[in-house]
Design a protein around this motif. Structure first.
Motif, mmCIF file in Angstrom:
data_model
loop_
_atom_site.group_PDB
_atom_site.id
_atom_site.type_symbol
_atom_site.label_atom_id
_atom_site.label_comp_id
_atom_site.label_asym_id
_atom_site.label_seq_id
_atom_site.Cartn_x
_atom_site.Cartn_y
_atom_site.Cartn_z
ATOM 1 N N UNK A 135 0.847 -1.182 0.000
ATOM 2 C CA UNK A 135 0.000 0.000 0.000
ATOM 3 C C UNK A 135 0.886 1.236 0.000
ATOM 4 N N UNK A 136 0.337 2.339 -0.513
ATOM 5 C CA UNK A 136 1.143 3.551 -0.562
ATOM 6 C C UNK A 136 1.282 4.165 0.826
ATOM 7 N N UNK A 137 2.206 5.079 0.935
ATOM 8 C CA UNK A 137 2.517 5.718 2.212
ATOM 9 C C UNK A 137 1.289 6.350 2.852
ATOM 10 N N UNK A 138 0.430 6.947 2.050
ATOM 11 C CA UNK A 138 -0.671 7.742 2.592
ATOM 12 C C UNK A 138 -1.880 6.925 3.020
ATOM 13 N N UNK A 139 -2.008 5.695 2.575
ATOM 14 C CA UNK A 139 -3.189 4.919 2.975
ATOM 15 C C UNK A 139 -2.857 3.905 4.066
ATOM 16 N N UNK A 140 -1.657 3.991 4.632
ATOM 17 C CA UNK A 140 -1.314 3.117 5.748
ATOM 18 C C UNK A 140 -2.144 3.475 6.980
ATOM 19 N N UNK A 141 -2.582 2.469 7.717
ATOM 20 C CA UNK A 141 -3.277 2.708 8.982
ATOM 21 C C UNK A 141 -2.227 2.979 10.049
ATOM 22 N N UNK A 142 -2.284 4.154 10.630
ATOM 23 C CA UNK A 142 -1.270 4.537 11.614
ATOM 24 C C UNK A 142 -1.889 4.696 12.996
ATOM 25 N N UNK A 143 -1.274 4.083 13.969
ATOM 26 C CA UNK A 143 -1.642 4.299 15.365
ATOM 27 C C UNK A 143 -0.715 5.379 15.900
ATOM 28 N N UNK A 144 -1.289 6.342 16.579
ATOM 29 C CA UNK A 144 -0.487 7.444 17.089
ATOM 30 C C UNK A 144 0.612 6.932 18.021
ATOM 31 N N UNK A 215 -10.450 11.137 14.462
ATOM 32 C CA UNK A 215 -9.038 10.961 14.122
ATOM 33 C C UNK A 215 -8.335 10.076 15.144
ATOM 34 N N UNK A 216 -7.534 9.138 14.614
ATOM 35 C CA UNK A 216 -6.777 8.234 15.475
ATOM 36 C C UNK A 216 -5.302 8.598 15.551
ATOM 37 N N UNK A 217 -4.878 9.533 14.691
ATOM 38 C CA UNK A 217 -3.475 9.951 14.705
ATOM 39 C C UNK A 217 -3.343 11.306 14.029
#
Length: 285
Positions: A135-144, A215-217
């Motif tokens: 997946x591209x950098x921008x659609x990664x699921x990120x946890x803060x 928002x999660x992060x």
């Protein structure tokens, strides 16, 4: 804090492998040129206008020969019809399943690479794919990530983003209004779906997400701001006044997130503590 810095902070390994994305046949016409021609067609006539009239009315800095060539490319892309010198907007309005223009530089390409996880597309030289999930950098699921060894709750994350958004509203109110496209004609905005996958994504939606504590992060918030910047750059071009404001706005957001990454509590206190219209970072409780 540059976009590249953001990528380094993400701790993702970027890859140039060919199986991390889907090659698609792209477009070659510049989206902002097409959008400007559409506007002139509608202003000159509700359905069609002559090639000569559009060239005279549009603010086109290059020669008539270059203009004719750009029109030909847009015709080949199926965005403009040219019937014996009479120009009209081509095709029916329909929702796109993916973007057509590079999410990094906003430009078209004959062959474009689509992310396997979202609607975004990239040039080969602009790709930023993660080799683990393809997946591209921008659609990664990120946890803060923890800040000063403290895990933030969703309320704390959204409260901090709310302060950043307040600064955005103060500094970029005109850009926020433009993101709604209400300054454009209703007919023209209906055709935007041919250029953008998320044409109605604007700052009011970001504000709603903050209000609803979604928002999660901080990264997720920055990505939404990047999406708005992308939309406006596709429509008006990175060299336009709007495009330059978008770049400034996005860099502002990254800078504020960098400040938050040092100490959220300090950021919140500095927001409410000022002297002579200047906010101070280090203050007494």
């Amino acid at each position: 804090m540059s976009e590249k810095r953001f990528e380094i902070d993400s701790k993702l390994t970027l890859t140039t492998e060919t199986d991390d994305c889907t090659p698609l046949e792209g477009r070659e016409s510049q989206s902002w040129f097409v959008f400007a021609v559409w506007r002139q067609i509608l202003e000159l006539d509700s359905s069609a206008a002559t090639l000569k009239a559009v060239f005279k009315s549009i603010n086109y800095e290059k020669s008539k020969r270059n203009f004719d060539h750009s029109i030909k490319i847009a015709v080949n892309d199926g965005l403009i019809e040219n019937k014996n010198g009479l120009l009209s907007i081509c095709g029916e309005t329909r929702s796109l399943t993916h973007d057509w223009y590079c999410f990094r530089c906003f430009k078209p390409a004959k062959i474009i690479l689509k992310c396997n996880g979202c609607e975004r597309v990239y040039h080969d030289s602009c790709r930023c794919f993660c080799d683990e999930r393809k997946k591209c950098f921008y659609c990664q699921t990120r946890i803060q990530e923890p800040i000063r060894k403290k895990l933030l709750t969703k309320d704390e994350i959204n409260d901090a983003i709310d302060l950043v958004f307040s600064k955005l509203k103060s500094s970029y109110s005109s850009l926020m209004q433009k993101s709604t496209l209400k300054h454009e004609s209703e007919v023209l905005t209906r055709h935007v779906t041919k250029l953008l996958c998320k044409p109605h994504f604007n700052f009011s939606l970001i504000e709603a997400k903050v209000t609803n504590t979604e928002y999660q992060s901080f990264f997720e918030f920055a990505t939404d701001c990047k999406t708005i910047s992308y939309n406006l750059n596709v429509l008006y071009g990175p060299e336009s006044e709007i495009g330059k404001q978008c770049e400034e706005m996005y860099n502002f957001v990254l800078k504020e997130i960098e400040l938050l990454s040092y100490c959220v509590e300090c950021y919140i206190r500095s927001f409410h503590k000022k002297r002579d219209d200047h906010y101070y970072w280090f203050i007494m409780p």
